[in-house]
Design an enzyme around this catalytic site. Structure first.
Site, PDB file in Angstrom:
ATOM      1  N   ASN A  94       0.871  -1.177   0.000  1.00 55.27           N
ATOM      2  CA  ASN A  94       0.000   0.000   0.000  1.00 55.27           C
ATOM      3  C   ASN A  94       0.909   1.229   0.000  1.00 55.27           C
ATOM      4  O   ASN A  94       1.500   1.549   1.020  1.00 55.27           O
ATOM      5  CB  ASN A  94      -0.905  -0.033   1.248  1.00 55.27           C
ATOM      6  CG  ASN A  94      -1.748   1.219   1.377  1.00 55.27           C
ATOM      7  OD1 ASN A  94      -1.765   2.068   0.483  1.00 55.27           O
ATOM      8  ND2 ASN A  94      -2.452   1.337   2.494  1.00 55.27           N
ATOM      9  N   SER A 131       3.513  -2.150  10.336  1.00 52.48           N
ATOM     10  CA  SER A 131       4.957  -2.222  10.588  1.00 52.48           C
ATOM     11  C   SER A 131       5.569  -3.568  10.198  1.00 52.48           C
ATOM     12  O   SER A 131       6.470  -4.071  10.876  1.00 52.48           O
ATOM     13  CB  SER A 131       5.272  -1.869  12.051  1.00 52.48           C
ATOM     14  OG  SER A 131       4.864  -0.540  12.338  1.00 52.48           O
ATOM     15  N   GLU A 161      -5.354  -5.066  10.522  1.00 54.98           N
ATOM     16  CA  GLU A 161      -4.406  -3.975  10.697  1.00 54.98           C
ATOM     17  C   GLU A 161      -4.701  -3.243  12.005  1.00 54.98           C
ATOM     18  O   GLU A 161      -5.549  -2.342  12.028  1.00 54.98           O
ATOM     19  CB  GLU A 161      -4.506  -2.989   9.520  1.00 54.98           C
ATOM     20  CG  GLU A 161      -4.058  -3.563   8.196  1.00 54.98           C
ATOM     21  CD  GLU A 161      -3.428  -2.491   7.306  1.00 54.98           C
ATOM     22  OE1 GLU A 161      -2.432  -2.814   6.647  1.00 54.98           O
ATOM     23  OE2 GLU A 161      -3.912  -1.349   7.278  1.00 54.98           O
ATOM     24  N   GLY A 170       2.502   2.388  10.786  1.00 56.58           N
ATOM     25  CA  GLY A 170       3.425   3.503  10.654  1.00 56.58           C
ATOM     26  C   GLY A 170       4.154   3.852  11.944  1.00 56.58           C
ATOM     27  O   GLY A 170       4.822   4.883  12.023  1.00 56.58           O
ATOM     28  N   HIS A 195      -9.554   0.920   4.903  1.00 54.03           N
ATOM     29  CA  HIS A 195      -8.293   1.180   5.597  1.00 54.03           C
ATOM     30  C   HIS A 195      -8.543   2.163   6.742  1.00 54.03           C
ATOM     31  O   HIS A 195      -9.320   3.099   6.599  1.00 54.03           O
ATOM     32  CB  HIS A 195      -7.248   1.731   4.627  1.00 54.03           C
ATOM     33  CG  HIS A 195      -5.870   1.698   5.204  1.00 54.03           C
ATOM     34  ND1 HIS A 195      -5.433   2.627   6.129  1.00 54.03           N
ATOM     35  CD2 HIS A 195      -4.845   0.825   5.022  1.00 54.03           C
ATOM     36  CE1 HIS A 195      -4.193   2.323   6.475  1.00 54.03           C
ATOM     37  NE2 HIS A 195      -3.815   1.236   5.831  1.00 54.03           N
ATOM     38  N   GLU A 223      -6.903   4.561   7.819  1.00 60.28           N
ATOM     39  CA  GLU A 223      -6.630   5.972   7.485  1.00 60.28           C
ATOM     40  C   GLU A 223      -7.803   6.569   6.714  1.00 60.28           C
ATOM     41  O   GLU A 223      -8.092   7.761   6.847  1.00 60.28           O
ATOM     42  CB  GLU A 223      -5.311   6.075   6.705  1.00 60.28           C
ATOM     43  CG  GLU A 223      -4.119   5.817   7.630  1.00 60.28           C
ATOM     44  CD  GLU A 223      -2.868   5.303   6.932  1.00 60.28           C
ATOM     45  OE1 GLU A 223      -2.814   5.297   5.695  1.00 60.28           O
ATOM     46  OE2 GLU A 223      -1.932   4.891   7.662  1.00 60.28           O
ATOM     47  N   LYS A 249       0.113   4.268  -0.244  1.00 53.73           N
ATOM     48  CA  LYS A 249      -0.505   5.453   0.386  1.00 53.73           C
ATOM     49  C   LYS A 249      -0.282   6.696  -0.483  1.00 53.73           C
ATOM     50  O   LYS A 249      -0.278   6.583  -1.700  1.00 53.73           O
ATOM     51  CB  LYS A 249       0.017   5.606   1.816  1.00 53.73           C
ATOM     52  CG  LYS A 249      -0.180   4.297   2.606  1.00 53.73           C
ATOM     53  CD  LYS A 249       0.012   4.434   4.079  1.00 53.73           C
ATOM     54  CE  LYS A 249      -0.246   3.084   4.749  1.00 53.73           C
ATOM     55  NZ  LYS A 249      -0.118   3.126   6.190  1.00 53.73           N
TER      56      LYS A 249
HETATM   57  P1  13P Z   1       3.070   0.364   7.712  1.00 50.21           P
HETATM   58  O1  13P Z   1       3.610  -0.902   7.120  1.00 50.21           O
HETATM   59  O2  13P Z   1       3.791   1.597   7.241  1.00 50.21           O
HETATM   60  O3  13P Z   1       2.945   0.284   9.196  1.00 50.21           O
HETATM   61  O4  13P Z   1       1.575   0.525   7.127  1.00 50.21           O
HETATM   62  C1  13P Z   1       0.713  -0.557   7.173  1.00 50.21           C
HETATM   63  C2  13P Z   1      -0.504  -0.230   6.397  1.00 50.21           C
HETATM   64  O5  13P Z   1      -1.269   0.650   6.765  1.00 50.21           O
HETATM   65  C3  13P Z   1      -0.759  -0.984   5.177  1.00 50.21           C
HETATM   66  O6  13P Z   1      -2.034  -0.737   4.672  1.00 50.21           O
END
Ligand code: 13P
Length: 265
Positions: free
Chosen positions: A9, A228, A182, A188, A95, A97, A11
């Site tokens: 992803n 992560s 997740e 992150g 997601h 976010e 982002k």
């Molecule tokens: P990170 O791997 O940066 O923690 O992000 C995970 C994520 O949100 C994947 O959709």
């Protein structure tokens, strides 16, 4: 035997030129030699270019979101048929976010601003139905915040998110969905969920699907862990019985790290 699936992803990163560069680096790092399903999910603006850069690589294209209507007066939205048109085969839905739930606090995002991210279990349900109808594979994300974890309601949060997201979807369609556990607090932050606990919650997702449908559906669905995931923890996570893959954020922006995670699968 469920086939492993690793998705990156990206982002809100990468211009079109940068997306092509990263894809070329990933292609070189993998050199066509991987057993898992591999998906990259660039931004909307890079999807079309990414699609041609991925040609004959065996790596699939995914989008990071979509709207559930096929067309109409919905300024700023993208439909499933538009994603299919540019060559996407997967779409990330729900997601955290996009739900306005961030693992790393956003100091300039007030509660009012967060509420405008607007994604809910019901909109995710509509989007999942629309994606399946269009022949896209939805990657449906669920997971708890740190407050929910500390309150001991992780399993209930995940069960509720799944129950609404899957409303009215028949079992033969549910089998095609990829789920992603997740935990919001692990996204992150560099704070990966312990592999035993990640496997346990992925097991809760599997048993919830089995409860909503039947045990065969529960055994069929693929469940990724995300939050992560890095080359140094991927093999441990991916060796667990209920974890069928990874949804990778930050590490998917490095070709060598992403390739190492694919190889761990
Ligand atoms: P990170 O791997 O940066 O923690 O992000 C995970 C994520 O949100 C994947 O959709």
């Amino acid at each position: 035997m469920r086939h492993k699936i690793i998705a990156g992803n990206w982002k809100m990163h990468k211009t079109t030129a940068e997306a092509v560069e990263l894809i070329n680096e990933i292609r070189a790092a993998l050199s066509g030699d991987f057993a898992a399903d591999v998906v990259v999910c660039p931004t909307f603006t890079a999807l079309y270019t990414a699609s041609s850069a991925l040609k004959d690589s065996g790596i699939k294209l995914g989008a990071q979101n979509m709207f559930w209507k096929d067309k109409g007066a919905y300024t700023g939205q993208i439909s499933s048929s538009m994603l299919k048109d540019v060559g996407a085969e997967y779409v990330i839905l729900g997601h955290s976010e996009a739900r306005g739930r961030f693992g790393v606090p956003e100091p300039d995002f007030t509660p009012e601003i967060l509420s405008y991210f607007g994604e809910s279990d019901s909109t995710i349900n509509r989007k999942t139905i629309a994606a399946l109808t269009a022949g896209l594979v939805p990657i449906v994300c669920v997971g708890e915040t740190i407050d929910e974890r500390n309150a001991g309601v992780t399993d209930r949060v995940v069960e509720e998110q799944l129950t609404v997201a899957l409303e009215t979807i028949p079992s033969e369609e549910t089998c095609k969905i990829v789920f992603a556990y997740e935990p919001v607090w692990a996204i992150g932050t560099g704070e990966v969920c312990d592999a035993d606990e990640a496997d346990r919650v992925c097991g809760v997702i599997r048993s919830t699907v089995a409860k909503l449908f039947d045990s065969a559906t529960g055994e069929t669905v693929r469940i990724q862990y995300g939050g992560s995931v890095k080359p140094n923890n991927a093999a441990d996570l991916l060796s667990r019985p209920n974890i069928d893959g990874a949804l990778v954020g930050g590490a998917s922006l490095s070709a060598s790290d992403f390739a190492a995670i694919v190889m761990a699968a």
